[in-house]
Design a protein around this motif. Structure first.
Motif, short mmCIF file in Angstrom:
data_model
loop_
_atom_site.label_atom_id
_atom_site.label_comp_id
_atom_site.label_asym_id
_atom_site.label_seq_id
_atom_site.Cartn_x
_atom_site.Cartn_y
_atom_site.Cartn_z
N LYS A 90 0.84 -1.18 0.00
CA LYS A 90 0.00 0.00 0.00
C LYS A 90 0.88 1.25 0.00
O LYS A 90 1.52 1.57 0.98
CB LYS A 90 -0.92 0.01 1.23
CG LYS A 90 -1.86 -1.20 1.28
CD LYS A 90 -2.79 -1.24 0.08
CE LYS A 90 -3.73 -2.44 0.17
NZ LYS A 90 -4.63 -2.50 -0.99
N ILE A 91 0.90 1.96 -1.12
CA ILE A 91 1.77 3.12 -1.21
C ILE A 91 0.89 4.38 -1.31
O ILE A 91 0.35 4.82 -0.32
CB ILE A 91 2.71 3.01 -2.41
CG1 ILE A 91 3.43 1.65 -2.40
CG2 ILE A 91 3.73 4.13 -2.40
CD1 ILE A 91 4.34 1.42 -1.22
N LYS A 138 -0.04 1.57 -13.11
CA LYS A 138 -0.41 0.57 -14.11
C LYS A 138 0.75 0.41 -15.08
O LYS A 138 1.21 1.38 -15.68
CB LYS A 138 -1.68 0.99 -14.85
CG LYS A 138 -2.93 0.97 -14.00
CD LYS A 138 -4.17 1.29 -14.83
CE LYS A 138 -5.42 1.23 -13.98
NZ LYS A 138 -6.64 1.56 -14.76
N LEU A 139 1.20 -0.81 -15.23
CA LEU A 139 2.26 -1.13 -16.17
C LEU A 139 1.77 -2.18 -17.16
O LEU A 139 0.87 -2.97 -16.85
CB LEU A 139 3.51 -1.64 -15.44
CG LEU A 139 4.26 -0.64 -14.57
CD1 LEU A 139 5.44 -1.31 -13.89
CD2 LEU A 139 4.75 0.56 -15.40
N TYR A 140 2.40 -2.20 -18.33
CA TYR A 140 1.99 -3.10 -19.41
C TYR A 140 3.22 -3.75 -20.02
O TYR A 140 4.23 -3.07 -20.27
CB TYR A 140 1.23 -2.32 -20.49
CG TYR A 140 -0.02 -1.65 -19.97
CD1 TYR A 140 -1.26 -2.25 -20.08
CD2 TYR A 140 0.06 -0.41 -19.34
CE1 TYR A 140 -2.40 -1.64 -19.59
CE2 TYR A 140 -1.07 0.21 -18.83
CZ TYR A 140 -2.30 -0.41 -18.96
OH TYR A 140 -3.42 0.20 -18.45
N ASP A 189 -0.96 -1.62 -5.51
CA ASP A 189 -1.91 -0.85 -4.74
C ASP A 189 -3.33 -1.12 -5.23
O ASP A 189 -3.62 -1.03 -6.42
CB ASP A 189 -1.59 0.64 -4.84
CG ASP A 189 -2.36 1.45 -3.81
OD1 ASP A 189 -2.18 1.19 -2.62
OD2 ASP A 189 -3.15 2.32 -4.22
N GLY A 190 -4.21 -1.45 -4.30
CA GLY A 190 -5.59 -1.75 -4.64
C GLY A 190 -5.82 -3.19 -5.04
O GLY A 190 -6.96 -3.59 -5.31
N LEU A 191 -4.76 -4.00 -5.07
CA LEU A 191 -4.88 -5.41 -5.43
C LEU A 191 -4.64 -6.27 -4.20
O LEU A 191 -3.92 -5.89 -3.29
CB LEU A 191 -3.88 -5.78 -6.52
CG LEU A 191 -3.98 -5.00 -7.84
CD1 LEU A 191 -2.88 -5.45 -8.79
CD2 LEU A 191 -5.35 -5.19 -8.49
N ASP A 192 -5.24 -7.45 -4.20
CA ASP A 192 -5.04 -8.41 -3.12
C ASP A 192 -4.20 -9.56 -3.66
O ASP A 192 -4.62 -10.26 -4.59
CB ASP A 192 -6.39 -8.94 -2.62
CG ASP A 192 -6.25 -9.81 -1.38
OD1 ASP A 192 -5.13 -10.30 -1.09
OD2 ASP A 192 -7.28 -10.03 -0.70
#
Length: 288
Positions: A18-19, A24-26, A275-278
């Protein structure tokens, strides 16, 4: 540090997921299936410095490249690879592959159009260099292009005090995890080889706000890059969300996840890919 077998449950309590905001990377690669996606040279020069122990990512290859002639890839019989591929001018190619008698070497670069070069100059890239070339697209069709040489050695851009490293013992498949900042610099990272550990970053914290970073075997590009390429109709790229790239050959990655980059995190300018992912929602081989 923690020692855990590859087939065990991976505990990630020490990871700073959590930062501030999501990064978002691709994953980026040359598209395959419509257009010929690689360039090559057939000049039989000796001692080409593009691979093996002679290769240096930071070397200036201007003198050598100026002696070479480039074209879209053909087969060994000088024929087009297949009628399924279109031999047309697009913006992004792999290569070039350098052919010489009984040997094929490849630049770890891309071949790009002048249009794409202008867009890349608007992005924050690792150390890079452009080489102007003339590219033979098809019979009688020669167009100006550039070879993009871009740094894949990310260590100078990493803050070790905020990064997590782990090591894989290839023979035993055991994983050794180190706490945040326990591996303090590149020397300690490379010294893991003496312990027969193949080192990787579990959480990689970059000191610069880069739009392209390298995590083997792919370049990962920012949302800004993706949007810029899409808005300008760049042709020849396959762009896949970082955490949707499947692991090779339907086998889990070394952390046991079915995503190629599952269980790993990149932090750029305080923004984390996690961040925002589990992490528990990532598909794992032992839960299938």
């Amino acid at each position: 540090m923690v020692l855990i077998n590859k087939s065990g449950i991976i505990q990630l309590e020490n990871k700073p997921f959590k930062i501030i905001k999501t990064m978002k990377l691709y994953a980026l690669k040359a598209d395959f299936g419509t257009y010929m996606n690689r360039t090559q040279s057939v000049d039989p020069l000796d001692n080409l410095p593009f691979s093996g122990e002679n290769y240096n990512d930071n070397e200036d290859f201007t003198a050598t490249i100026n002696k070479l002639h480039f074209r879209l890839e053909r087969d060994v019989y000088e024929k087009k690879m297949t009628s399924d591929f279109l031999y047309e001018a697009i913006d992004f190619y792999n290569g070039p592959l350098i052919l010489k008698p009984n040997q094929a070497r490849t630049l770890r670069f891309y071949t790009i159009s002048p249009k794409l070069k202008e867009l890349l100059e608007k992005l924050n890239l690792p150390k890079h260099r452009f080489y102007p070339i003339t590219l033979d697209i098809d019979a009688g069709k020669d167009l100006p292009y550039y070879i993009l040489q871009i740094d894949i050695f990310m260590i100078p851009y990493v803050d070790f005090n905020k990064s997590n490293v782990y090591g894989l013992n290839v023979e035993t498949e055991e994983l050794t995890f180190f706490k945040t900042g326990e591996i303090k610099d590149s020397d300690e990272l490379f010294n893991l080889r003496e312990k027969e550990l193949f080192s990787r970053f579990q959480s990689q914290y970059f000191t610069l706000e880069l739009d392209w970073v390298y995590m083997a075997p792919s370049f990962l590009i920012s949302e800004k890059s993706k949007q810029l390429f899409e808005d300008n109709n760049i042709v020849g790229m396959e762009i896949t969300p970082f955490y949707e790239v499947e692991s090779d050959y339907d086998e889990p990655n070394d952390l046991g996840y079915l995503n190629k980059f599952g269980g790993r995190e990149i932090i750029i300018n305080g923004k984390s890919t996690m961040d925002g992912l589990d992490i528990n929602d990532f598909p794992r081989a032992d839960k299938e």
